[in-house]
Design an enzyme around this catalytic site. Sequence first.
Site, PDB file in Angstrom:
ATOM      1  N   SER A  33      -9.803 -23.486  -8.979  1.00 41.37           N
ATOM      2  CA  SER A  33     -10.487 -23.271  -7.692  1.00 41.37           C
ATOM      3  C   SER A  33     -11.620 -22.249  -7.833  1.00 41.37           C
ATOM      4  O   SER A  33     -12.682 -22.412  -7.233  1.00 41.37           O
ATOM      5  CB  SER A  33      -9.498 -22.859  -6.597  1.00 41.37           C
ATOM      6  OG  SER A  33      -9.034 -21.545  -6.784  1.00 41.37           O
ATOM      7  N   ASN A  34     -11.402 -21.219  -8.651  1.00 43.50           N
ATOM      8  CA  ASN A  34     -12.499 -20.261  -8.870  1.00 43.50           C
ATOM      9  C   ASN A  34     -13.651 -20.908  -9.632  1.00 43.50           C
ATOM     10  O   ASN A  34     -14.817 -20.668  -9.317  1.00 43.50           O
ATOM     11  CB  ASN A  34     -11.988 -19.031  -9.630  1.00 43.50           C
ATOM     12  CG  ASN A  34     -11.306 -18.041  -8.714  1.00 43.50           C
ATOM     13  OD1 ASN A  34     -11.964 -17.320  -7.970  1.00 43.50           O
ATOM     14  ND2 ASN A  34      -9.987 -18.024  -8.746  1.00 43.50           N
ATOM     15  N   HIS A  87      -8.730 -10.834 -12.431  1.00 41.83           N
ATOM     16  CA  HIS A  87      -7.276 -10.641 -12.477  1.00 41.83           C
ATOM     17  C   HIS A  87      -6.769 -10.457 -11.048  1.00 41.83           C
ATOM     18  O   HIS A  87      -7.374  -9.709 -10.271  1.00 41.83           O
ATOM     19  CB  HIS A  87      -6.944  -9.411 -13.328  1.00 41.83           C
ATOM     20  CG  HIS A  87      -5.476  -9.247 -13.530  1.00 41.83           C
ATOM     21  ND1 HIS A  87      -4.773  -9.997 -14.438  1.00 41.83           N
ATOM     22  CD2 HIS A  87      -4.572  -8.463 -12.904  1.00 41.83           C
ATOM     23  CE1 HIS A  87      -3.490  -9.665 -14.372  1.00 41.83           C
ATOM     24  NE2 HIS A  87      -3.337  -8.736 -13.447  1.00 41.83           N
ATOM     25  N   ASP A 133      -6.461  -7.490 -20.125  1.00 41.70           N
ATOM     26  CA  ASP A 133      -6.731  -6.764 -18.873  1.00 41.70           C
ATOM     27  C   ASP A 133      -7.158  -5.310 -19.067  1.00 41.70           C
ATOM     28  O   ASP A 133      -6.884  -4.464 -18.219  1.00 41.70           O
ATOM     29  CB  ASP A 133      -5.484  -6.804 -17.961  1.00 41.70           C
ATOM     30  CG  ASP A 133      -5.026  -8.232 -17.692  1.00 41.70           C
ATOM     31  OD1 ASP A 133      -5.888  -9.119 -17.604  1.00 41.70           O
ATOM     32  OD2 ASP A 133      -3.810  -8.448 -17.568  1.00 41.70           O
TER      33      ASP A 133
HETATM   34  C1  GAR Z   1      -6.557 -16.669 -10.172  1.00 40.27           C
HETATM   35  O1  GAR Z   1      -5.858 -16.087  -9.100  1.00 40.27           O
HETATM   36  C2  GAR Z   1      -6.839 -15.641 -11.237  1.00 40.27           C
HETATM   37  O2  GAR Z   1      -7.011 -14.347 -10.728  1.00 40.27           O
HETATM   38  C3  GAR Z   1      -5.590 -15.715 -12.075  1.00 40.27           C
HETATM   39  O3  GAR Z   1      -5.303 -17.092 -12.131  1.00 40.27           O
HETATM   40  C4  GAR Z   1      -5.684 -17.695 -10.886  1.00 40.27           C
HETATM   41  C5  GAR Z   1      -6.432 -18.987 -11.190  1.00 40.27           C
HETATM   42  O4  GAR Z   1      -6.681 -19.713 -10.020  1.00 40.27           O
HETATM   43  N1  GAR Z   1      -5.832 -15.152 -13.365  1.00 40.27           N
HETATM   44  C6  GAR Z   1      -4.904 -14.483 -14.058  1.00 40.27           C
HETATM   45  O5  GAR Z   1      -3.769 -14.315 -13.662  1.00 40.27           O
HETATM   46  C7  GAR Z   1      -5.395 -13.930 -15.389  1.00 40.27           C
HETATM   47  N2  GAR Z   1      -4.495 -12.956 -15.907  1.00 40.27           N
HETATM   48  P1  GAR Z   1      -7.680 -20.951 -10.048  1.00 40.27           P
HETATM   49  O6  GAR Z   1      -7.322 -21.793 -11.254  1.00 40.27           O
HETATM   50  O7  GAR Z   1      -7.407 -21.671  -8.769  1.00 40.27           O
HETATM   51  O8  GAR Z   1      -9.085 -20.411 -10.134  1.00 40.27           O
END
Ligand code: GAR
Length: 189
Positions: A13-14, A103, A144
Amino acid sequence: MKNIAIFASGSGSNAERIFEYFVDSEQINVKLVLCNNPEAGVIQRAERLQIPLIIFDRLAFKSGEVVKILQHNQIDWVILAGFLWLVPKNVVEAFPNRIINIHPALLPKFGGKGMYGHFVHEAVVENNETESGITIHFVNEHYDEGGVIFQASFPVLYTDIPADVARKGQVLEHKHFPEVIERTILASV
Ligand code: GAR
């Protein structure tokens, strides 16, 4: 024009938000999506959005093959958007201060190996935190630990379950991540 490559392991989604944000930009171009998980939702998104997609394995990552692909595509910046593998030294060294991660917590809290996605939100609730948030930071060879670029927080209510924490965090991620990427890249030009 600065070319960016987005690395993702999950739903993406990001990655989609970032792509949409820069679609008309004359300064920043989302050139590639790289994915380490053949089951990840980001694959369908990249196909739908017609962003070139590469699926790679650990060997390609560690051996330098991924860096070659990035260089061949003239990638200037690497964006980790829900990417869950440690970035190996050869990649960090090829893109010094040019790799940005998001993160889903207020680092240094709830970071490090194994602290990702739902594990973070569960730990936040178990720990009775009254706030959580997001951290956007540079990437080094440790999980991190690179320099923090941006943080934003939200309240955690005592009635919140991990899914509530996740949802509040994603709202902030989608709102801020593309803008922070833009500011960081343009400030370094
Ligand atoms: C996000 O919330 C990101 O912050 C997290 O994974 C999710 C991915 O969402 N990242 C971590 O936990 C990295 N350590 P998405 O696939 O919907 O963008």
